[in-house]
Design an enzyme around this catalytic site. Sequence first.
Site, PDB file in Angstrom:
ATOM      1  N   LYS A 187       1.666  15.842  -5.009  1.00  0.00           N
ATOM      2  CA  LYS A 187       3.035  15.453  -4.668  1.00  0.00           C
ATOM      3  C   LYS A 187       4.038  16.561  -5.039  1.00  0.00           C
ATOM      4  O   LYS A 187       3.704  17.507  -5.766  1.00  0.00           O
ATOM      5  CB  LYS A 187       3.363  14.137  -5.378  1.00  0.00           C
ATOM      6  CG  LYS A 187       2.500  12.955  -4.897  1.00  0.00           C
ATOM      7  CD  LYS A 187       2.986  11.649  -5.517  1.00  0.00           C
ATOM      8  CE  LYS A 187       2.148  10.470  -5.051  1.00  0.00           C
ATOM      9  NZ  LYS A 187       2.686   9.185  -5.567  1.00  0.00           N
ATOM     10  N   ARG A 207      -9.901   8.387  -8.098  1.00  0.00           N
ATOM     11  CA  ARG A 207      -8.986   7.504  -8.819  1.00  0.00           C
ATOM     12  C   ARG A 207      -9.184   7.645 -10.336  1.00  0.00           C
ATOM     13  O   ARG A 207      -8.217   7.559 -11.104  1.00  0.00           O
ATOM     14  CB  ARG A 207      -9.150   6.062  -8.363  1.00  0.00           C
ATOM     15  CG  ARG A 207      -8.699   5.894  -6.914  1.00  0.00           C
ATOM     16  CD  ARG A 207      -8.830   4.485  -6.413  1.00  0.00           C
ATOM     17  NE  ARG A 207      -7.868   3.579  -7.031  1.00  0.00           N
ATOM     18  CZ  ARG A 207      -6.589   3.498  -6.683  1.00  0.00           C
ATOM     19  NH1 ARG A 207      -6.098   4.293  -5.754  1.00  0.00           N
ATOM     20  NH2 ARG A 207      -5.799   2.644  -7.273  1.00  0.00           N
ATOM     21  N   PHE A 241      10.908  -0.081  -4.292  1.00  0.00           N
ATOM     22  CA  PHE A 241      10.888   1.359  -4.575  1.00  0.00           C
ATOM     23  C   PHE A 241      10.695   2.212  -3.330  1.00  0.00           C
ATOM     24  O   PHE A 241      10.591   3.437  -3.431  1.00  0.00           O
ATOM     25  CB  PHE A 241       9.797   1.671  -5.612  1.00  0.00           C
ATOM     26  CG  PHE A 241       8.398   1.236  -5.209  1.00  0.00           C
ATOM     27  CD1 PHE A 241       7.609   2.011  -4.370  1.00  0.00           C
ATOM     28  CD2 PHE A 241       7.874   0.035  -5.685  1.00  0.00           C
ATOM     29  CE1 PHE A 241       6.334   1.615  -4.005  1.00  0.00           C
ATOM     30  CE2 PHE A 241       6.594  -0.384  -5.323  1.00  0.00           C
ATOM     31  CZ  PHE A 241       5.819   0.418  -4.476  1.00  0.00           C
ATOM     32  N   GLU A 275      -5.671   7.009   6.147  1.00  0.00           N
ATOM     33  CA  GLU A 275      -4.862   8.086   5.567  1.00  0.00           C
ATOM     34  C   GLU A 275      -5.390   9.467   5.968  1.00  0.00           C
ATOM     35  O   GLU A 275      -4.607  10.385   6.202  1.00  0.00           O
ATOM     36  CB  GLU A 275      -4.829   7.941   4.044  1.00  0.00           C
ATOM     37  CG  GLU A 275      -4.038   6.716   3.598  1.00  0.00           C
ATOM     38  CD  GLU A 275      -4.000   6.536   2.089  1.00  0.00           C
ATOM     39  OE1 GLU A 275      -3.347   5.587   1.639  1.00  0.00           O
ATOM     40  OE2 GLU A 275      -4.624   7.334   1.361  1.00  0.00           O
ATOM     41  N   HIS A 283      -1.520  11.449  -5.224  1.00  0.00           N
ATOM     42  CA  HIS A 283      -1.869  10.203  -4.535  1.00  0.00           C
ATOM     43  C   HIS A 283      -3.346  10.248  -4.183  1.00  0.00           C
ATOM     44  O   HIS A 283      -3.874  11.322  -3.874  1.00  0.00           O
ATOM     45  CB  HIS A 283      -1.061  10.048  -3.238  1.00  0.00           C
ATOM     46  CG  HIS A 283      -1.586   8.954  -2.354  1.00  0.00           C
ATOM     47  ND1 HIS A 283      -1.248   7.631  -2.530  1.00  0.00           N
ATOM     48  CD2 HIS A 283      -2.474   8.983  -1.320  1.00  0.00           C
ATOM     49  CE1 HIS A 283      -1.890   6.904  -1.628  1.00  0.00           C
ATOM     50  NE2 HIS A 283      -2.645   7.685  -0.879  1.00  0.00           N
ATOM     51  N   ASN A 337       4.526  10.835  -9.864  1.00  0.00           N
ATOM     52  CA  ASN A 337       3.262  10.734 -10.600  1.00  0.00           C
ATOM     53  C   ASN A 337       2.182  11.724 -10.139  1.00  0.00           C
ATOM     54  O   ASN A 337       0.994  11.456 -10.239  1.00  0.00           O
ATOM     55  CB  ASN A 337       2.754   9.285 -10.588  1.00  0.00           C
ATOM     56  CG  ASN A 337       2.437   8.788  -9.191  1.00  0.00           C
ATOM     57  OD1 ASN A 337       2.677   9.475  -8.214  1.00  0.00           O
ATOM     58  ND2 ASN A 337       1.867   7.593  -9.111  1.00  0.00           N
ATOM     59  N   ARG A 352      -2.595  12.221 -14.186  1.00  0.00           N
ATOM     60  CA  ARG A 352      -1.267  11.635 -14.413  1.00  0.00           C
ATOM     61  C   ARG A 352      -0.891  11.655 -15.885  1.00  0.00           C
ATOM     62  O   ARG A 352       0.281  11.857 -16.225  1.00  0.00           O
ATOM     63  CB  ARG A 352      -1.210  10.230 -13.827  1.00  0.00           C
ATOM     64  CG  ARG A 352      -0.975  10.270 -12.301  1.00  0.00           C
ATOM     65  CD  ARG A 352      -1.583   9.143 -11.623  1.00  0.00           C
ATOM     66  NE  ARG A 352      -1.200   9.015 -10.225  1.00  0.00           N
ATOM     67  CZ  ARG A 352      -1.756   8.133  -9.407  1.00  0.00           C
ATOM     68  NH1 ARG A 352      -2.675   7.308  -9.852  1.00  0.00           N
ATOM     69  NH2 ARG A 352      -1.398   8.080  -8.144  1.00  0.00           N
ATOM     70  N   TYR A 378       3.522   5.672   4.102  1.00  0.00           N
ATOM     71  CA  TYR A 378       3.653   4.604   3.102  1.00  0.00           C
ATOM     72  C   TYR A 378       4.115   3.288   3.726  1.00  0.00           C
ATOM     73  O   TYR A 378       4.699   2.445   3.025  1.00  0.00           O
ATOM     74  CB  TYR A 378       4.630   5.037   2.010  1.00  0.00           C
ATOM     75  CG  TYR A 378       4.026   5.979   0.985  1.00  0.00           C
ATOM     76  CD1 TYR A 378       2.958   5.570   0.182  1.00  0.00           C
ATOM     77  CD2 TYR A 378       4.532   7.269   0.792  1.00  0.00           C
ATOM     78  CE1 TYR A 378       2.413   6.413  -0.775  1.00  0.00           C
ATOM     79  CE2 TYR A 378       3.985   8.129  -0.167  1.00  0.00           C
ATOM     80  CZ  TYR A 378       2.931   7.685  -0.943  1.00  0.00           C
ATOM     81  OH  TYR A 378       2.396   8.518  -1.895  1.00  0.00           O
TER      82      TYR A 378
HETATM   83  P1  CMP Z   1       0.998   6.193  -4.687  1.00  0.00           P
HETATM   84  O1  CMP Z   1      -0.419   6.017  -5.051  1.00  0.00           O
HETATM   85  O2  CMP Z   1       1.359   7.452  -3.985  1.00  0.00           O
HETATM   86  O3  CMP Z   1       1.463   4.956  -3.778  1.00  0.00           O
HETATM   87  C1  CMP Z   1       2.801   4.496  -3.729  1.00  0.00           C
HETATM   88  C2  CMP Z   1       3.662   5.091  -4.799  1.00  0.00           C
HETATM   89  O4  CMP Z   1       4.839   4.382  -5.090  1.00  0.00           O
HETATM   90  C3  CMP Z   1       2.895   5.134  -6.093  1.00  0.00           C
HETATM   91  O5  CMP Z   1       1.894   6.107  -6.020  1.00  0.00           O
HETATM   92  C4  CMP Z   1       4.042   5.394  -7.093  1.00  0.00           C
HETATM   93  O6  CMP Z   1       4.299   6.776  -7.267  1.00  0.00           O
HETATM   94  C5  CMP Z   1       5.251   4.757  -6.416  1.00  0.00           C
HETATM   95  N1  CMP Z   1       5.732   3.583  -7.137  1.00  0.00           N
HETATM   96  C6  CMP Z   1       6.936   3.437  -7.693  1.00  0.00           C
HETATM   97  N2  CMP Z   1       7.061   2.226  -8.268  1.00  0.00           N
HETATM   98  C7  CMP Z   1       5.889   1.573  -8.096  1.00  0.00           C
HETATM   99  C8  CMP Z   1       5.381   0.290  -8.473  1.00  0.00           C
HETATM  100  N3  CMP Z   1       6.115  -0.582  -9.152  1.00  0.00           N
HETATM  101  N4  CMP Z   1       4.104  -0.030  -8.119  1.00  0.00           N
HETATM  102  C9  CMP Z   1       3.344   0.848  -7.410  1.00  0.00           C
HETATM  103  N5  CMP Z   1       3.783   2.075  -7.013  1.00  0.00           N
HETATM  104  C10 CMP Z   1       5.030   2.448  -7.363  1.00  0.00           C
END
Ligand code: CMP
Length: 142
Positions: free
Chosen positions: A10, A86, A58, A127, A116, A113, A103, A50
């Site tokens: 990211k 993961r 969010f 994806e 992904h 974070n 992370r 997304y």
């Molecule tokens: P990612 O795995 O890229 O998928 C969606 C992203 O939304 C997740 O990582 C986080 O970086 C972001 N995000 C922010 N708030 C939340 C939340 N409450 N739960 C899950 N994802 C979140």
Amino acid sequence: ALERTLSIIKPDAVAKNLIGAIYTRFESAGLRIVASKMMHLSKEQAEGFYAEHSERPFFGALVEFMTSGPIVVQVLEGEEAILKNREIMGATNPADALAGTLRADYAETIDENAVHGSDAPETAAREIAYFFSDEEICPRTR
Ligand code: CMP
């Protein structure tokens, strides 16, 4: 089983100059990078990727962040690649991520974070196809 998963470095991690360090984690774990590209997503591209989160509170901040700078997108291949990636990444919220995960080491907040990774075979297929054509995926020949 032999799997493929979609991984994204990211904008926060690219900005911190962590591309090589993160690629080393994948390769050290035995995952093969079989497709790779740098991109700067448009708002439409980020919203489409997304889409499943479009009703979450969010979503706007997520799209804003994911379009804030370049990303690196890759397909990782290997035995149990989805779960393995993961495990390498750690929990979505860095505060919950185990020591030694990407992370825990490289991210501070759930919004920014570092990486992904696809969460299941169906999402991995969707994806991967979102970012790569078949010709852009280059399995090893030696
Ligand atoms: P990612 O795995 O890229 O998928 C969606 C992203 O939304 C997740 O990582 C986080 O970086 C972001 N995000 C922010 N708030 C939340 C939340 N409450 N739960 C899950 N994802 C979140």
